[in-house]
Design a protein around this motif. Sequence first.
Motif, PDB file in Angstrom:
ATOM      1  N   UNK A  99       0.841  -1.126  -0.181  1.00 35.60           N
ATOM      2  CA  UNK A  99       0.112   0.245  -0.052  1.00 35.60           C
ATOM      3  C   UNK A  99       0.710   1.138   0.073  1.00 35.60           C
ATOM      4  N   UNK A 100       1.898   1.153   0.721  1.00 32.49           N
ATOM      5  CA  UNK A 100       2.801   2.363   0.792  1.00 32.49           C
ATOM      6  C   UNK A 100       3.372   2.586  -0.455  1.00 32.49           C
ATOM      7  N   UNK A 141      -9.190   2.997  -5.184  1.00 32.36           N
ATOM      8  CA  UNK A 141      -8.052   3.612  -5.930  1.00 32.36           C
ATOM      9  C   UNK A 141      -6.723   3.479  -5.219  1.00 32.36           C
ATOM     10  N   UNK A 142      -5.977   2.401  -5.526  1.00 29.25           N
ATOM     11  CA  UNK A 142      -4.945   2.063  -5.080  1.00 29.25           C
ATOM     12  C   UNK A 142      -3.707   3.318  -5.315  1.00 29.25           C
ATOM     13  N   UNK A 143      -3.211   3.642  -4.057  1.00 34.34           N
ATOM     14  CA  UNK A 143      -2.206   4.578  -4.207  1.00 34.34           C
ATOM     15  C   UNK A 143      -2.869   6.005  -3.954  1.00 34.34           C
ATOM     16  N   UNK A 144      -4.131   6.250  -4.190  1.00 32.78           N
ATOM     17  CA  UNK A 144      -4.465   7.534  -3.945  1.00 32.78           C
ATOM     18  C   UNK A 144      -5.249   7.590  -2.411  1.00 32.78           C
ATOM     19  N   UNK A 155      -4.428   1.028   8.679  1.00 34.76           N
ATOM     20  CA  UNK A 155      -4.543   2.512   8.654  1.00 34.76           C
ATOM     21  C   UNK A 155      -3.067   3.064   8.356  1.00 34.76           C
ATOM     22  N   UNK A 156      -2.390   2.462   9.306  1.00 34.62           N
ATOM     23  CA  UNK A 156      -0.787   2.983   9.244  1.00 34.62           C
ATOM     24  C   UNK A 156      -0.342   2.593   7.873  1.00 34.62           C
ATOM     25  N   UNK A 157       0.170   3.629   6.904  1.00 35.22           N
ATOM     26  CA  UNK A 157       0.371   3.336   5.506  1.00 35.22           C
ATOM     27  C   UNK A 157       1.875   2.800   5.397  1.00 35.22           C
ATOM     28  N   UNK A 158       2.319   1.927   6.176  1.00 35.79           N
ATOM     29  CA  UNK A 158       3.415   0.984   6.059  1.00 35.79           C
ATOM     30  C   UNK A 158       4.734   1.543   6.681  1.00 35.79           C
TER      31      UNK A 158
END
Length: 164
Positions: A99-100, A141-144, A155-158
Motif C-alpha cells: 500500500x505504501x 483507488x490504489x495509491x490515492x 490504517x498505518x500506511x506502511x
Amino acid sequence: MTQEAGSDGTEETLRAAQAALAAEHAAVYGYGALGGRLEGGRRSDATAAFDAHRARRDALARTVRDLGGTPVAAHAAYSLPFAVRDPATATRLAAVLEDRMAGVYADLVRASVGPLRKDAAGALREAAVRAVRWRGTGVAFPGLVEKAAPPDDTAEAGATGTTH
C-alpha cells in the motif's frame, strides 16, 4: 526508469523519485523482516516481491542520477508499523508495504512524464496487485489515499522510512 530531458517539473520529479527510492529501501528491509515468518507459497511470494523491490530500487537510483540528484541511501534499520511475530502479521506487513509503495508511485506518476510516468504507473499497478494478493481484498483507488479508505487495521500506511 528515465525522465525525458528538458521536461518541466524536474525538481518535483526528482523529489518524487527520491521518495519512491526511499520507500523501496524500506520495502526491501520490510520484506527481509517478514520473510522468515512465512512458509511454502507465501515465502516464495515474499521472495519474488523482495526481488522485485530490489530491482525497482536499483532502477530508481539510476533515475535519480539521470535527473541530476544523488540517490538517497538506505538506513541501517527501519521502524516497522507493528511487530512481525507469525505468518498472519508477516502477511499483514506485506500488504501494508505494498500500500505504501502504491502511494509513492502514484505521486511519481503525477510528477513525471514520458517513459518515467509509464514505469511508475507499472510499479503502482504491481504494488496494488501484490497488496490484493497479500490482503485478499482490494481498494477502489490504489495509491490515492484521499480516494481510498485503508482496509481494517492497516490504517498505518506502511514502513515510513523512520529509522530506529
